[in-house]
Design a protein around this motif. Structure first.
Motif: not given
Length: 399
Positions: A238, A240, A285, A290, A292
């Motif tokens: 997590k 970026e 996920q 999550n 992303e």
């Protein structure tokens, strides 16, 4: 017989829905990518110590010129140019050291970029670096690139992707490849950044927090696509990936269909590898919040764009004669929507260059290369399919 017809009809509809989702995903990020991102900032209270890494595999002439250019880069803090030398000639290594570069030699029975960087990062552990910048052997950093990267880390980022652009557009195929690079930048980096998602890593022009990068590499394993593996590992953490849309790293573009096919073979093999590896985990996920990671896994389901363009063209033609599946308007609409997606993803400055229109005639060769690559992915697992490079000056700098 009627049951067989029904089954064929269903299969065409399933195919149509899959291709529709492909086009919708690309179109969404093409549209949001039209919005501007905030300008990158170079102001900082501290200038971090930076290791500029050049993983190099048997590229003797090119690496010398790239190192010469990198050593001239202006940065108020301390930075070192580090060549990770795999298969370089002894005289090249001596020359690089004389120029002022740090050279770390690696020896592997089967070479991969990930293993080479892992070895080098562990060798550099005690030298007090704060940031590791990864460049390809032919890359050239734009003015103040390191200053802007330092500024991004000042603002708390741990992973930063710069805007990689074409170093050369001196052939029709190179120009087409430059267009493809910018389409990727628009869709998977700028478009994602606009909506708050991480930019996709592209293999070079990337900066990492030094210790975090070392941690990632020590757990990367052996893969034909180290940048994609890093993408998934970072998403799982997590963390970026920031995108510096106005900070450039110049990269050599492919000049002919043969090299294009070789490179795309490795890329498709990488996509298939991570589709198998993370397709199920992506949904797990997602349920854990999550988004992303799920988005990264979703990208492995996308058909390569050149193949998608070719296939939609074929499906549009066959729909005039085939009674099964979606209507002709559906297939033609998908094909035109993909064309429009590509049109708005190519930078406007390209449309004033006549080379763009000449390069369009290379699209059939690129499509054929992608088909050959699709059936050659087994080769990527057996050998290190490095893309050959030549020393090219930067043709034009971004505004």
């Amino acid at each position: 017989m009627e049951m067989i017809y029904s089954l064929i009809d269903i299969l065409f509809w399933v195919l149509g829905i899959y291709l529709l989702l492909n086009c919708c995903y690309l179109a969404f990020f093409a549209l949001v990518g039209l919005f501007n991102l905030p300008k990158s900032k170079k102001e900082a209270n501290a200038y971090r110590k930076i290791a500029v890494l050049f993983p190099t595999y048997q590229e003797n002439a090119v690496i010398v010129e790239s190192v010469k250019t990198a050593l001239k880069h202006q940065y108020p803090g301390t930075f070192k140019v580090v060549v990770i030398a795999d298969g370089l000639q002894p005289e090249t290594i001596v020359h690089l050291k004389e120029l002022g570069a740090t050279v770390i030699e690696v020896f592997f029975e089967k070479s991969t970029k990930g293993k080479a960087m892992q070895f080098a990062m562990n060798q550099l552990e005690q030298e007090g670096f704060d940031i590791a910048v990864v460049l390809d052997v032919d890359n050239v950093m734009s003015d103040e690139c390191l200053l802007y990267i330092n500024g991004a880390f000042e603002r708390g980022n741990k992973v930063v992707q710069a805007h990689r652009v074409a170093k050369n557009m001196d052939s029709s195929f190179a120009f087409l490849d430059a267009c493809n690079e910018e389409v990727n930048n628009h869709l998977f980096r700028k478009g994602h950044a606009v909506v708050g998602l991480s930019a996709a890593l592209i293999g070079s022009g990337i900066a990492f927090d030094f210790e975090y990068f070392r941690h990632l590499l020590n757990n990367i394993g052996e893969t034909v696509g180290e940048d994609k593996q890093l993408d998934f590992m970072i998403a799982k953490d997590k963390v970026e990936v920031a995108y510096l849309n106005d900070v450039y790293v110049y990269d050599e573009k492919i000049e002919n269909a043969k090299v294009f096919t070789k490179q795309r073979t490795r890329w498709i093999a990488s996509q298939v590898e991570f589709l198998k590896k993370y397709a199920f985990e992506g949904f797990v996920q997602l349920f854990e919040g999550n988004l992303e990671f799920f988005n990264k896994s979703l990208q492995t389901f996308l058909a390569p764009r050149m193949l998608l363009l070719a296939f939609l063209f074929i499906m549009s033609i066959q729909a005039f004669f085939n009674p099964f599946g979606p209507a002709t308007q559906f297939w033609v609409g998908l094909f035109l929507s993909l064309c429009l997606t590509l049109v708005i993803s190519i930078p406007r400055r390209f449309y004033t260059d006549k080379r763009l229109y000449i390069s369009l005639f290379q699209i059939p060769r690129a499509m054929l290369g992608m088909v050959i690559a699709l059936f050659s992915i087994g080769k990527a697992k057996k050998s290190f399919m490095v893309t050959p490079h030549h020393h090219k000056p930067v043709e034009e700098k971004e505004a």
